[in-house]
Design a protein around this motif. Structure first.
Motif, PDB file in Angstrom:
ATOM      1  N   GLU A 165     -55.212 -36.696  -7.497  1.00  0.00           N
ATOM      2  CA  GLU A 165     -54.999 -36.492  -8.937  1.00  0.00           C
ATOM      3  C   GLU A 165     -54.235 -38.102  -9.384  1.00  0.00           C
ATOM      4  OE1 GLU A 165     -51.493 -34.358 -11.413  1.00  0.00           O
ATOM      5  OE2 GLU A 165     -52.842 -33.019 -10.398  1.00  0.00           O
ATOM      6  N   TYR A 166     -53.256 -38.511  -8.303  1.00  0.00           N
ATOM      7  CA  TYR A 166     -52.585 -39.862  -8.613  1.00  0.00           C
ATOM      8  C   TYR A 166     -53.704 -41.076  -8.502  1.00  0.00           C
ATOM      9  CZ  TYR A 166     -48.676 -43.001  -8.675  1.00  0.00           C
ATOM     10  OH  TYR A 166     -47.621 -43.577  -9.121  1.00  0.00           O
ATOM     11  N   ASP A 167     -54.682 -40.652  -7.737  1.00  0.00           N
ATOM     12  CA  ASP A 167     -55.846 -41.884  -7.336  1.00  0.00           C
ATOM     13  C   ASP A 167     -56.733 -41.894  -8.936  1.00  0.00           C
ATOM     14  OD1 ASP A 167     -57.014 -43.750  -5.753  1.00  0.00           O
ATOM     15  OD2 ASP A 167     -58.876 -42.511  -5.925  1.00  0.00           O
ATOM     16  N   ALA A 168     -56.756 -40.718  -9.568  1.00  0.00           N
ATOM     17  CA  ALA A 168     -57.343 -40.401 -10.881  1.00  0.00           C
ATOM     18  C   ALA A 168     -56.712 -41.238 -11.870  1.00  0.00           C
ATOM     19  CB  ALA A 168     -57.785 -39.103 -10.991  1.00  0.00           C
ATOM     20  N   ALA A 169     -55.505 -41.045 -11.911  1.00  0.00           N
ATOM     21  CA  ALA A 169     -54.391 -41.807 -12.843  1.00  0.00           C
ATOM     22  C   ALA A 169     -54.620 -43.297 -12.806  1.00  0.00           C
ATOM     23  CB  ALA A 169     -52.939 -41.036 -12.765  1.00  0.00           C
ATOM     24  N   LEU A 170     -54.536 -43.769 -11.473  1.00  0.00           N
ATOM     25  CA  LEU A 170     -54.752 -45.206 -11.228  1.00  0.00           C
ATOM     26  C   LEU A 170     -55.914 -45.734 -11.717  1.00  0.00           C
ATOM     27  CD1 LEU A 170     -53.338 -45.949  -7.785  1.00  0.00           C
ATOM     28  CD2 LEU A 170     -52.712 -46.836  -9.903  1.00  0.00           C
ATOM     29  N   ASP A 171     -56.948 -44.773 -11.629  1.00  0.00           N
ATOM     30  CA  ASP A 171     -58.462 -45.433 -12.039  1.00  0.00           C
ATOM     31  C   ASP A 171     -58.482 -45.193 -13.566  1.00  0.00           C
ATOM     32  OD1 ASP A 171     -59.653 -46.121  -9.746  1.00  0.00           O
ATOM     33  OD2 ASP A 171     -60.453 -44.027  -9.272  1.00  0.00           O
ATOM     34  N   GLU A 172     -57.887 -44.315 -14.038  1.00  0.00           N
ATOM     35  CA  GLU A 172     -58.032 -44.336 -15.730  1.00  0.00           C
ATOM     36  C   GLU A 172     -57.154 -45.558 -16.113  1.00  0.00           C
ATOM     37  OE1 GLU A 172     -56.524 -41.227 -19.176  1.00  0.00           O
ATOM     38  OE2 GLU A 172     -56.415 -40.722 -17.122  1.00  0.00           O
ATOM     39  N   ALA A 173     -56.176 -45.759 -15.579  1.00  0.00           N
ATOM     40  CA  ALA A 173     -55.306 -46.828 -16.093  1.00  0.00           C
ATOM     41  C   ALA A 173     -55.982 -48.271 -15.897  1.00  0.00           C
ATOM     42  CB  ALA A 173     -53.918 -46.949 -15.398  1.00  0.00           C
ATOM     43  N   ALA A 174     -56.494 -48.454 -14.658  1.00  0.00           N
ATOM     44  CA  ALA A 174     -57.507 -49.493 -14.564  1.00  0.00           C
ATOM     45  C   ALA A 174     -58.580 -49.639 -15.485  1.00  0.00           C
ATOM     46  CB  ALA A 174     -57.898 -49.606 -13.151  1.00  0.00           C
ATOM     47  N   GLY A 175     -59.248 -48.510 -15.967  1.00  0.00           N
ATOM     48  CA  GLY A 175     -60.213 -48.779 -17.003  1.00  0.00           C
ATOM     49  C   GLY A 175     -59.529 -49.117 -18.215  1.00  0.00           C
ATOM     50  N   MET A 176     -58.447 -48.643 -18.639  1.00  0.00           N
ATOM     51  CA  MET A 176     -57.934 -48.770 -19.956  1.00  0.00           C
ATOM     52  C   MET A 176     -57.650 -50.336 -20.017  1.00  0.00           C
ATOM     53  SD  MET A 176     -55.191 -45.886 -20.742  1.00  0.00           S
ATOM     54  CE  MET A 176     -54.305 -46.687 -21.943  1.00  0.00           C
ATOM     55  N   ILE A 177     -56.966 -51.087 -18.825  1.00  0.00           N
ATOM     56  CA  ILE A 177     -56.571 -52.317 -19.012  1.00  0.00           C
ATOM     57  C   ILE A 177     -57.828 -53.313 -18.993  1.00  0.00           C
ATOM     58  CG2 ILE A 177     -55.684 -53.992 -17.551  1.00  0.00           C
ATOM     59  CD1 ILE A 177     -53.635 -51.986 -16.830  1.00  0.00           C
ATOM     60  N   ALA A 178     -58.841 -52.895 -18.215  1.00  0.00           N
ATOM     61  CA  ALA A 178     -60.267 -53.751 -17.958  1.00  0.00           C
ATOM     62  C   ALA A 178     -60.896 -53.794 -19.261  1.00  0.00           C
ATOM     63  CB  ALA A 178     -61.131 -53.054 -16.838  1.00  0.00           C
ATOM     64  N   ARG A 179     -60.810 -52.653 -20.066  1.00  0.00           N
ATOM     65  CA  ARG A 179     -61.545 -52.676 -21.230  1.00  0.00           C
ATOM     66  C   ARG A 179     -60.626 -53.335 -22.508  1.00  0.00           C
ATOM     67  NH1 ARG A 179     -62.226 -47.443 -19.474  1.00  0.00           N
ATOM     68  NH2 ARG A 179     -60.505 -46.555 -20.811  1.00  0.00           N
ATOM     69  N   ALA A 180     -59.278 -53.567 -22.253  1.00  0.00           N
ATOM     70  CA  ALA A 180     -58.594 -54.348 -23.412  1.00  0.00           C
ATOM     71  C   ALA A 180     -58.897 -55.405 -23.523  1.00  0.00           C
ATOM     72  CB  ALA A 180     -57.285 -53.696 -23.011  1.00  0.00           C
ATOM     73  N   GLU A 181     -58.837 -55.879 -24.850  1.00  0.00           N
ATOM     74  CA  GLU A 181     -58.885 -57.309 -25.072  1.00  0.00           C
ATOM     75  C   GLU A 181     -57.472 -58.159 -24.918  1.00  0.00           C
ATOM     76  OE1 GLU A 181     -61.802 -58.238 -28.560  1.00  0.00           O
ATOM     77  OE2 GLU A 181     -61.676 -56.087 -28.591  1.00  0.00           O
ATOM     78  N   ARG A 182     -56.535 -57.200 -25.074  1.00  0.00           N
ATOM     79  CA  ARG A 182     -55.284 -57.992 -25.113  1.00  0.00           C
ATOM     80  C   ARG A 182     -54.172 -56.746 -24.022  1.00  0.00           C
ATOM     81  NH1 ARG A 182     -53.723 -59.680 -31.209  1.00  0.00           N
ATOM     82  NH2 ARG A 182     -55.294 -61.166 -31.237  1.00  0.00           N
ATOM     83  N   VAL A 183     -53.626 -57.490 -23.187  1.00  0.00           N
ATOM     84  CA  VAL A 183     -52.915 -56.629 -22.324  1.00  0.00           C
ATOM     85  C   VAL A 183     -51.467 -57.322 -22.279  1.00  0.00           C
ATOM     86  CG1 VAL A 183     -52.477 -55.915 -19.930  1.00  0.00           C
ATOM     87  CG2 VAL A 183     -55.062 -56.168 -20.895  1.00  0.00           C
TER      88      VAL A 183
END
Length: 149
Positions: free
Chosen positions: A1-19
């Protein structure tokens, strides 16, 4: 579950133009480190360690913010998180618990369940930042891998 949250967060950051990595005090130092680490990996990121610094939003630009707060109850961080959320910014909370205001505002929460240590007379926070540091690096490496895909 924690690993899935890390993946979701990484996806959000990777897709973002501004972080943005947001924090004050010791968490501000972690925000600066995290922004630099992400930038070293090729993802443009900025730290916001002054909670009164205006964050401008350009229409149709995707944004993600990593909110760093030990307690998750720092008024200035909560206020900034509310402003960012109102501007459709994806929020990732890195905090000691998933039962605090920052966690409740965040789209993804990465709690680290560390014991909070404060000198009561002075109010200085002596809580270890190693869990936050580890999460920032693990998250950054996942973002980098996403960018290579």
């Amino acid at each position: 579950e924690y690993d899935a949250a890390l993946d979701e967060a990484a996806g959000m950051i990777a897709r973002a133009e501004r972080v943005f990595l947001v924090g004050i005090g010791n968490s501000g130092s972690m925000a600066e480190y995290g922004a630099r680490y992400l930038s070293n990996l090729g993802k443009f990121a900025l730290s916001v360690t002054d909670p009164f610094y205006p964050i401008t939003v350009t229409p149709n630009v995707t944004m993600a913010a990593v909110l760093l707060s030990v307690s998750g109850e720092t008024k200035q961080i909560i206020h900034l998180a509310q402003q960012l959320k109102a501007k459709s910014c994806g929020l990732i909370g890195i905090t000691c618990s998933e039962q605090n205001s920052v966690a409740q505002l965040s789209d993804v929460v990465l709690p680290y369940y560390s014991t909070v240590h404060r000198l009561t007379a002075e109010g200085y926070d002596l809580t270890s930042q190693l869990p936050a540091l580890y999460l920032l690096e693990a998250l950054s490496r996942r973002v980098y891998n996403r960018m290579l895909e």
